[in-house]
Motif scaffolding. Structure first.
Motif, PDB file in Angstrom:
ATOM      1  N   ALA A  41       0.830  -1.206   0.000  1.00  0.00           N
ATOM      2  CA  ALA A  41       0.000   0.000   0.000  1.00  0.00           C
ATOM      3  C   ALA A  41       0.864   1.255   0.000  1.00  0.00           C
ATOM      4  CB  ALA A  41      -0.929  -0.009   1.214  1.00  0.00           C
ATOM      5  N   TYR A  42       1.909   1.263   0.827  1.00  0.00           N
ATOM      6  CA  TYR A  42       2.795   2.428   0.878  1.00  0.00           C
ATOM      7  C   TYR A  42       3.570   2.586  -0.419  1.00  0.00           C
ATOM      8  CZ  TYR A  42       2.324   4.592   5.450  1.00  0.00           C
ATOM      9  OH  TYR A  42       1.847   5.328   6.517  1.00  0.00           O
ATOM     10  N   MET A  43       3.922   1.459  -1.051  1.00  0.00           N
ATOM     11  CA  MET A  43       4.652   1.552  -2.315  1.00  0.00           C
ATOM     12  C   MET A  43       3.789   2.253  -3.371  1.00  0.00           C
ATOM     13  SD  MET A  43       6.455  -1.348  -4.651  1.00  0.00           S
ATOM     14  CE  MET A  43       8.181  -1.052  -4.540  1.00  0.00           C
ATOM     15  N   PHE A  44       2.501   1.862  -3.458  1.00  0.00           N
ATOM     16  CA  PHE A  44       1.610   2.518  -4.423  1.00  0.00           C
ATOM     17  C   PHE A  44       1.435   3.991  -4.068  1.00  0.00           C
ATOM     18  CE2 PHE A  44      -2.694   3.781  -5.862  1.00  0.00           C
ATOM     19  CZ  PHE A  44      -2.433   3.748  -7.234  1.00  0.00           C
ATOM     20  N   ALA A  45       1.264   4.275  -2.761  1.00  0.00           N
ATOM     21  CA  ALA A  45       1.066   5.656  -2.313  1.00  0.00           C
ATOM     22  C   ALA A  45       2.254   6.534  -2.695  1.00  0.00           C
ATOM     23  CB  ALA A  45       0.848   5.688  -0.804  1.00  0.00           C
ATOM     24  N   SER A  49       1.932   9.517  -6.092  1.00  0.00           N
ATOM     25  CA  SER A  49       1.570  10.770  -5.401  1.00  0.00           C
ATOM     26  C   SER A  49       2.746  11.737  -5.511  1.00  0.00           C
ATOM     27  CB  SER A  49       1.255  10.487  -3.925  1.00  0.00           C
ATOM     28  OG  SER A  49       2.453  10.246  -3.212  1.00  0.00           O
ATOM     29  N   PRO A  50       2.519  13.024  -5.201  1.00  0.00           N
ATOM     30  CA  PRO A  50       3.619  14.010  -5.289  1.00  0.00           C
ATOM     31  C   PRO A  50       4.596  13.957  -4.112  1.00  0.00           C
ATOM     32  CG  PRO A  50       1.429  15.077  -5.297  1.00  0.00           C
ATOM     33  CD  PRO A  50       1.242  13.665  -4.875  1.00  0.00           C
ATOM     34  N   HIS A  51       4.411  13.027  -3.193  1.00  0.00           N
ATOM     35  CA  HIS A  51       5.191  13.033  -1.946  1.00  0.00           C
ATOM     36  C   HIS A  51       6.699  12.956  -2.206  1.00  0.00           C
ATOM     37  CE1 HIS A  51       6.074  12.435   2.296  1.00  0.00           C
ATOM     38  NE2 HIS A  51       6.864  11.437   1.944  1.00  0.00           N
ATOM     39  N   LEU A  52       7.144  12.002  -3.021  1.00  0.00           N
ATOM     40  CA  LEU A  52       8.585  11.821  -3.249  1.00  0.00           C
ATOM     41  C   LEU A  52       9.186  13.002  -4.009  1.00  0.00           C
ATOM     42  CD1 LEU A  52       8.880   8.009  -4.104  1.00  0.00           C
ATOM     43  CD2 LEU A  52       9.473   9.137  -1.968  1.00  0.00           C
ATOM     44  N   THR A  53       8.451  13.504  -5.016  1.00  0.00           N
ATOM     45  CA  THR A  53       8.979  14.642  -5.795  1.00  0.00           C
ATOM     46  C   THR A  53       9.018  15.922  -4.953  1.00  0.00           C
ATOM     47  OG1 THR A  53       6.753  14.927  -6.724  1.00  0.00           O
ATOM     48  CG2 THR A  53       8.356  13.768  -8.095  1.00  0.00           C
ATOM     49  N   HIS A  68       3.585   9.469 -11.644  1.00  0.00           N
ATOM     50  CA  HIS A  68       2.224   8.945 -11.803  1.00  0.00           C
ATOM     51  C   HIS A  68       2.338   7.510 -12.324  1.00  0.00           C
ATOM     52  CE1 HIS A  68       0.622  12.934 -11.038  1.00  0.00           C
ATOM     53  NE2 HIS A  68       1.477  13.414 -11.916  1.00  0.00           N
ATOM     54  N   THR A  69       2.846   6.639 -11.451  1.00  0.00           N
ATOM     55  CA  THR A  69       3.138   5.263 -11.871  1.00  0.00           C
ATOM     56  C   THR A  69       1.853   4.474 -12.069  1.00  0.00           C
ATOM     57  OG1 THR A  69       5.031   5.465 -10.393  1.00  0.00           O
ATOM     58  CG2 THR A  69       4.650   3.305 -11.364  1.00  0.00           C
ATOM     59  N   PRO A  70       1.685   3.828 -13.232  1.00  0.00           N
ATOM     60  CA  PRO A  70       0.475   3.020 -13.476  1.00  0.00           C
ATOM     61  C   PRO A  70       0.399   1.838 -12.510  1.00  0.00           C
ATOM     62  CG  PRO A  70       1.701   3.393 -15.520  1.00  0.00           C
ATOM     63  CD  PRO A  70       2.577   3.834 -14.400  1.00  0.00           C
ATOM     64  N   ILE A  71      -0.823   1.442 -12.193  1.00  0.00           N
ATOM     65  CA  ILE A  71      -1.056   0.336 -11.249  1.00  0.00           C
ATOM     66  C   ILE A  71      -0.433  -0.968 -11.734  1.00  0.00           C
ATOM     67  CG2 ILE A  71      -3.317  -0.281 -12.235  1.00  0.00           C
ATOM     68  CD1 ILE A  71      -2.544  -0.290  -8.470  1.00  0.00           C
ATOM     69  N   TRP A  72      -0.360  -1.154 -13.066  1.00  0.00           N
ATOM     70  CA  TRP A  72       0.181  -2.422 -13.608  1.00  0.00           C
ATOM     71  C   TRP A  72       1.674  -2.552 -13.367  1.00  0.00           C
ATOM     72  CZ3 TRP A  72      -3.802  -5.142 -13.928  1.00  0.00           C
ATOM     73  CH2 TRP A  72      -4.998  -4.635 -14.408  1.00  0.00           C
ATOM     74  N   GLN A 134      -2.938  12.967  -1.726  1.00  0.00           N
ATOM     75  CA  GLN A 134      -2.971  13.267  -3.165  1.00  0.00           C
ATOM     76  C   GLN A 134      -2.538  12.067  -4.018  1.00  0.00           C
ATOM     77  OE1 GLN A 134      -0.673  17.114  -2.458  1.00  0.00           O
ATOM     78  NE2 GLN A 134      -1.949  17.689  -4.193  1.00  0.00           N
ATOM     79  N   ILE A 135      -2.978  10.884  -3.602  1.00  0.00           N
ATOM     80  CA  ILE A 135      -2.637   9.668  -4.349  1.00  0.00           C
ATOM     81  C   ILE A 135      -3.532   9.592  -5.590  1.00  0.00           C
ATOM     82  CG2 ILE A 135      -2.489   7.141  -4.237  1.00  0.00           C
ATOM     83  CD1 ILE A 135      -2.277   7.502  -1.138  1.00  0.00           C
ATOM     84  N   ASP A 136      -2.930   9.224  -6.715  1.00  0.00           N
ATOM     85  CA  ASP A 136      -3.697   9.106  -7.965  1.00  0.00           C
ATOM     86  C   ASP A 136      -4.797   8.065  -7.824  1.00  0.00           C
ATOM     87  OD1 ASP A 136      -1.937  10.898  -9.018  1.00  0.00           O
ATOM     88  OD2 ASP A 136      -0.794   9.427 -10.187  1.00  0.00           O
TER      89      ASP A 136
END
Length: 206
Positions: A41-45, A49-53, A68-72, A134-136
């Motif tokens: 869950a944290y990896m997707f978040a 999301s803009p958190h890392l940038t 904006h990494t795709p779920i796949w 702000q998670i996609d």
């Protein structure tokens, strides 16, 4: 309202199905199972999301439009990372049984929880107890889960789309678990659960 609650209930059904493989089929009392859910869950978040940038200038330079990494892409990465954590946890605990395994895995679950709540200093990775925002929204092809879907004159709101997604995943997981239980490896798990020494004597790789 109730649709969101039902969607969350289905998510927990998915988690229960996964836990049933470890605790139900193999009979291993794993109390740190939810930690793997947290890792994914944290990896997707973080990747959607803009958190890392916002917190790492070098990531901002590499991805000026944001991550904006795709779920796949995230799903296999998250599965791989959770698998790596599983190996790290499994290495020292493979010889443990019963209550001892439960205590060690419970400790692992707590370690992950404490880490996620405190990985804010000195480097802000998880944003501490405030969490990542702000998670996609999920998107599968052209289907955006943040927008109302118009299908055959019907309007399906985003919360209902998530409900149907979880419903499909639950049905798929039930089918996979059923096939696993009836497979060679599933029968081996059950043999280990009933009597590990007898299973080992019969040539099973416990």
């Amino acid at each position: 309202g109730w649709v969101r609650i039902m969607a969350l209930a289905l998510l927990y059904v998915l988690l229960a199905l996964g836990l049933n493989i470890v605790v139900g089929y193999a009979g291993l009392l794993d109390l740190g199972y939810v930690a793997f859910y947290a890792v994914g869950a944290y990896m997707f978040a973080l990747l959607a999301s803009p958190h890392l940038t916002d917190n790492f200038p070098w990531i901002k330079e590499a991805f000026p439009n944001g991550l904006h990494t795709p779920i796949w892409i995230v799903i296999p990465l998250a599965a791989g990372l959770a698998g790596l954590f599983g190996v790290v946890l499994g290495a020292p605990t493979l010889k443990l049984r019963g209550d001892y395994l439960a205590i060690v895995t419970l400790g692992f679950g707590e370690i992950i929880r404490v880490f996620m709540n405190n990985l804010e200093y000195p480097i802000n990775i998880t944003n501490g107890p405030r969490g990542v925002s702000q998670i996609d929204a999920m998107s599968i092809g052209s289907l955006d889960f943040s927008k109302t879907l118009h299908l055959f004159g019907l309007e399906i709101p985003p919360v209902a789309l998530y409900y149907y997604l979880f419903l499909v995943l639950v049905v798929g997981s039930v089918i996979v678990c059923s096939h696993l239980a009836n497979s060679r490896i599933g029968r081996a798990w059950m043999a280990i659960r009933e009597d590990e020494i007898a299973a080992k004597a019969m040539g099973l790789n416990t």
